[in-house]
Design an enzyme around this catalytic site. Sequence first.
Site, PDB file in Angstrom:
ATOM      1  N   GLY A  14       0.683  -1.169  -0.069  1.00  0.00           N
ATOM      2  CA  GLY A  14      -0.140  -0.028   0.095  1.00  0.00           C
ATOM      3  C   GLY A  14       0.866   1.411  -0.129  1.00  0.00           C
ATOM      4  CG  ASN A  16       1.593   3.286  -5.811  1.00  0.00           C
ATOM      5  OD1 ASN A  16       2.070   4.221  -6.424  1.00  0.00           O
ATOM      6  ND2 ASN A  16       2.322   2.367  -6.010  1.00  0.00           N
ATOM      7  CG  MET A  92      -0.722  -8.018  -6.638  1.00  0.00           C
ATOM      8  SD  MET A  92      -0.238  -6.844  -8.063  1.00  0.00           S
ATOM      9  CE  MET A  92       1.312  -7.298  -8.378  1.00  0.00           C
ATOM     10  NE  ARG A  93      -7.798 -12.734  -7.259  1.00  0.00           N
ATOM     11  CZ  ARG A  93      -7.633 -14.089  -7.624  1.00  0.00           C
ATOM     12  NH1 ARG A  93      -6.500 -14.678  -7.354  1.00  0.00           N
ATOM     13  NH2 ARG A  93      -8.502 -14.966  -8.196  1.00  0.00           N
ATOM     14  CG  LEU A  94      -5.409 -10.748 -14.425  1.00  0.00           C
ATOM     15  CD1 LEU A  94      -5.130 -11.938 -15.480  1.00  0.00           C
ATOM     16  CD2 LEU A  94      -5.240  -9.412 -15.226  1.00  0.00           C
ATOM     17  CG  ASN A 109      -3.137  -0.848 -12.962  1.00  0.00           C
ATOM     18  OD1 ASN A 109      -3.010  -1.322 -11.628  1.00  0.00           O
ATOM     19  ND2 ASN A 109      -2.588  -1.460 -13.818  1.00  0.00           N
ATOM     20  CG  HIS A 111       2.413  -1.926 -15.416  1.00  0.00           C
ATOM     21  ND1 HIS A 111       2.272  -3.182 -14.652  1.00  0.00           N
ATOM     22  CD2 HIS A 111       3.324  -1.851 -16.006  1.00  0.00           C
ATOM     23  CE1 HIS A 111       3.005  -4.019 -15.107  1.00  0.00           C
ATOM     24  NE2 HIS A 111       3.638  -3.379 -16.180  1.00  0.00           N
ATOM     25  CG  ASP A 147      -0.151  -4.655 -16.537  1.00  0.00           C
ATOM     26  OD1 ASP A 147      -0.860  -4.224 -15.604  1.00  0.00           O
ATOM     27  OD2 ASP A 147       0.449  -5.646 -16.323  1.00  0.00           O
ATOM     28  CD  GLU A 176       5.028   2.072  -8.941  1.00  0.00           C
ATOM     29  OE1 GLU A 176       3.866   2.036  -8.548  1.00  0.00           O
ATOM     30  OE2 GLU A 176       6.146   1.265  -9.140  1.00  0.00           O
TER      31      GLU A 176
HETATM   32  C1  GAR Z   1       3.691  -0.942  -7.434  1.00  0.00           C
HETATM   33  O1  GAR Z   1       5.198  -1.132  -8.065  1.00  0.00           O
HETATM   34  C2  GAR Z   1       2.769  -1.137  -8.567  1.00  0.00           C
HETATM   35  O2  GAR Z   1       3.217  -0.322  -9.563  1.00  0.00           O
HETATM   36  C3  GAR Z   1       2.592  -2.572  -8.837  1.00  0.00           C
HETATM   37  O3  GAR Z   1       2.704  -3.270  -7.460  1.00  0.00           O
HETATM   38  C4  GAR Z   1       3.402  -2.476  -6.481  1.00  0.00           C
HETATM   39  C5  GAR Z   1       2.489  -2.067  -5.254  1.00  0.00           C
HETATM   40  O4  GAR Z   1       3.019  -1.538  -4.555  1.00  0.00           O
HETATM   41  N1  GAR Z   1       1.557  -2.991  -9.699  1.00  0.00           N
HETATM   42  C6  GAR Z   1       1.610  -3.959 -10.502  1.00  0.00           C
HETATM   43  O5  GAR Z   1       2.573  -4.495 -10.991  1.00  0.00           O
HETATM   44  C7  GAR Z   1       0.401  -4.067 -11.426  1.00  0.00           C
HETATM   45  N2  GAR Z   1       0.276  -4.753 -12.601  1.00  0.00           N
HETATM   46  P1  GAR Z   1       2.201  -0.826  -3.228  1.00  0.00           P
HETATM   47  O6  GAR Z   1       1.392  -1.812  -2.700  1.00  0.00           O
HETATM   48  O7  GAR Z   1       3.534  -0.339  -2.184  1.00  0.00           O
HETATM   49  O8  GAR Z   1       1.625   0.060  -3.825  1.00  0.00           O
END
Ligand code: GAR
Length: 217
Positions: A14, A16, A92-94, A109, A111, A147, A176
């Site tokens: 979490g 982001n 992380m679920r499609l 989203n 990425h 994505d 990010e």
């Molecule tokens: C982040 O780097 C995000 O971009 C990635 O997972 C991480 C989550 O970090 N997302 C993906 O790869 C989606 N395809 P966080 O839980 O610390 O925000």
Amino acid sequence: MAKLKIGVLISGRGSNLQALIDAAADTAFPATIATVISNEPDVAGLARAQAAGIPTATINHRDFPDRAAFEDALHAALGEAGVELVCLAGFMRLLTEGFVGRWWDRLINIHPSLLPAFRGLHVHEAVLAYGARFSGCTVHYVRPAMDDGPIIVQAAVPVLADDDADQLAARILAEEHRIYPLAVRLIAEGRVRVEGERVQVANAKAPGTSLLNPLPD
Ligand code: GAR
């Protein structure tokens, strides 16, 4: 003006989400986090939301017979919270075409690559294996393919000769945390339109310089 109500979907750390929480703490930020929903119980992101006084829910996909039932529960919870924009933040679920269709152009989203390059998982390892000189991150509207979807904001970072995946991931993660609040702000300000599957941002300023990597001697 009324703030845009966002719902943040997470599966883990979490960070982001935290960037969005921090941005929304500014009274001038035009969006508010109405709910944080995790498909994984007891993750750090839920604690971050609770510490900020944001309502949370855990909707564990393992508790449902199929994806459709899981997504119905997600959809209902988002609706009950009055969510207008759904932000996937390390979720992380499609999501199926059904869910994506119900939230078309209201679902974004983040990425950790410069899409459309390096979709999927193990992105940083793939970037290093390929020898790309730049990587970065992308906030985009979600479409049914993984994505995929119209790009709202990107940030680019150099890949350094001695990078490992963790170092590259950390450099990108810092970006990010800048671009996700920026994308939400642009949407909340009503400056983002999807036209012909491309995003137009009203009054957008572009950087005036290019980057080379490696630099000439
Ligand atoms: C982040 O780097 C995000 O971009 C990635 O997972 C991480 C989550 O970090 N997302 C993906 O790869 C989606 N395809 P966080 O839980 O610390 O925000």
